[in-house]
Design a protein around this motif. Structure first.
Motif, mmCIF file in Angstrom:
data_model
loop_
_atom_site.group_PDB
_atom_site.id
_atom_site.type_symbol
_atom_site.label_atom_id
_atom_site.label_comp_id
_atom_site.label_asym_id
_atom_site.label_seq_id
_atom_site.Cartn_x
_atom_site.Cartn_y
_atom_site.Cartn_z
ATOM 1 N N MET A 1 -16.695 78.984 -1.369
ATOM 2 C CA MET A 1 -17.078 77.616 -1.726
ATOM 3 C C MET A 1 -18.568 77.417 -1.476
ATOM 4 N N LYS A 2 -19.218 76.639 -2.337
ATOM 5 C CA LYS A 2 -20.633 76.347 -2.167
ATOM 6 C C LYS A 2 -20.859 75.557 -0.881
ATOM 7 N N ASP B 1 -25.594 72.555 -1.575
ATOM 8 C CA ASP B 1 -25.500 73.024 -2.955
ATOM 9 C C ASP B 1 -24.561 72.168 -3.796
ATOM 10 N N ARG B 2 -23.676 71.453 -3.150
ATOM 11 C CA ARG B 2 -22.723 70.598 -3.871
ATOM 12 C C ARG B 2 -23.253 69.186 -4.097
ATOM 13 N N ASP C 1 -25.264 66.183 -5.558
ATOM 14 C CA ASP C 1 -25.935 65.879 -6.824
ATOM 15 C C ASP C 1 -27.450 65.930 -6.599
ATOM 16 N N ASP D 1 -17.110 62.561 -3.221
ATOM 17 C CA ASP D 1 -16.251 63.711 -2.938
ATOM 18 C C ASP D 1 -16.804 64.581 -1.808
ATOM 19 N N LEU D 2 -17.992 64.242 -1.277
ATOM 20 C CA LEU D 2 -18.553 64.949 -0.132
ATOM 21 C C LEU D 2 -18.568 64.053 1.105
ATOM 22 N N PRO E 1 -18.424 62.599 -7.890
ATOM 23 C CA PRO E 1 -18.751 63.999 -7.587
ATOM 24 C C PRO E 1 -20.188 64.156 -7.098
ATOM 25 N N GLY E 2 -20.353 65.003 -6.092
ATOM 26 C CA GLY E 2 -21.684 65.283 -5.569
ATOM 27 C C GLY E 2 -22.255 64.195 -4.700
#
Length: 310
Positions: free
Chosen positions: A1-2, A6-7, A9, A247-248, A275-276
């Motif tokens: 997984m990154k 890196d995940r 945005d 999502d983080l 996301p991100g």
């Protein structure tokens, strides 16, 4: 997984500078330092004629933001974030000014007592008293009591969720809507996202565990549902709800679970997982694509709920 970085945005990467400069506390000494360093922004936004003034009721301070135009207006009862251990209406004044202007609602922001000096139930008692004052003062404030939303972010979202449960169980006035931005709901830290984001630079597992310890105090392994709304078994008859989370975010899974359970209980529920996005992204980077979209989604949902004829 990154990796976490890196995940993220790319547009949201600059917002991590705040977390690196002012890391959330994990000890009492760090908390005192954090409070002293994170001063409120006094450059308030000029938003379409919105004005504000403070009201004091039984020692509780509430800041009332009133939009331009004749009332009666709908109202948004705003509860600030800060892990139950930091934050104030002063910190959230720019946010509430814009919120009032963009939704055409009177925003009443409550300056509740903070933990650990004032653990549960003091913060909830304060936000409950402030909501009662709002309804009792509806005519004076030019508020339509049938169009009142309860809202908050992070710890404020958790307090908002606990408040709507308490209001329901006490047979309080009908709340038209609840807006929960990445709410802090679960003291157990057993979700996958709580384990996954244990050492990220934004709000992580250690920060959250410390904040919950401050809020709950000693000897509450099973706190009341009004303190930890994720523990509530009955979510029926609560107001229509919007929940937003990245999502983080450490709170991702507890928020998704709460939204699912609200929907299963027959509560009209809208859930957005961006996301991100990390905890606080729309505050740190409000003009980013995700930040702007999040605030647009917020405004749309609140406007639909509070201005049903529009």
């Amino acid at each position: 997984m990154k990796s976490f970085i890196d995940r993220v945005d790319p547009e949201l990467l600059p917002g991590l500078d705040f977390s690196e400069a002012f890391p959330p506390p994990t000890t009492i000494d760090e908390l005192h330092s954090f409070r002293s360093k994170t001063t409120a922004d006094t450059t308030y936004a000029d938003c379409s004629g919105v004005t504000f003034q403070d009201r004091i009721t039984d020692g509780l301070r509430l800041r009332v933001f009133t939009p331009a135009g004749a009332g009666p207006h709908p109202a948004i009862y705003w509860i600030h974030g800060g892990g139950m251990i930091a934050g104030s209406v002063d910190h959230d004044t720019p946010y509430c000014t814009v919120l009032s202007g963009e939704t055409g609602a009177v925003v009443v922001a409550v300056d509740y007592r903070l933990s650990p000096e004032h653990p549960f139930p003091a913060p909830l008692d304060d936000v409950h008293a402030g909501l009662q004052w709002l309804f009792a003062s509806a005519e004076v404030l030019s508020i339509d009591p049938h169009r009142v939303a309860v809202a908050g972010s992070s710890a404020g979202g958790g307090l908002a969720a606990g408040l709507t449960l308490l209001n329901r169980d006490n047979g309080g006035p009908r709340i038209a809507f609840q807006y929960l931005m990445y709410p802090m709901l679960d003291h157990t830290h057993t979700s996958n996202s709580s384990r996954e984001f244990h050492d990220i630079p934004t709000w992580n597992r250690a920060h959250s565990q410390f904040a919950w310890q401050c809020y709950l105090g000693a000897g509450q392994p099973s706190p009341p549902i009004y303190a930890a709304p994720a523990a509530a078994e009955d979510l029926a008859a609560l107001p229509p709800t919007l929940i937003q989370v990245g999502d983080l975010d450490l709170f991702r899974d507890e928020d998704i679970n709460y939204a699912t359970r609200l929907s299963n209980a027959g509560v009209p529920t809208e859930l957005h997982v961006y996301p991100g996005a990390y905890h606080g992204y729309e505050l740190n980077c409000p003009t980013s694509s995700l930040g702007a979209q999040t605030l647009t989604d917020r405004n749309r949902a609140l406007t639909k709920a509070l201005h049903p004829s529009c």
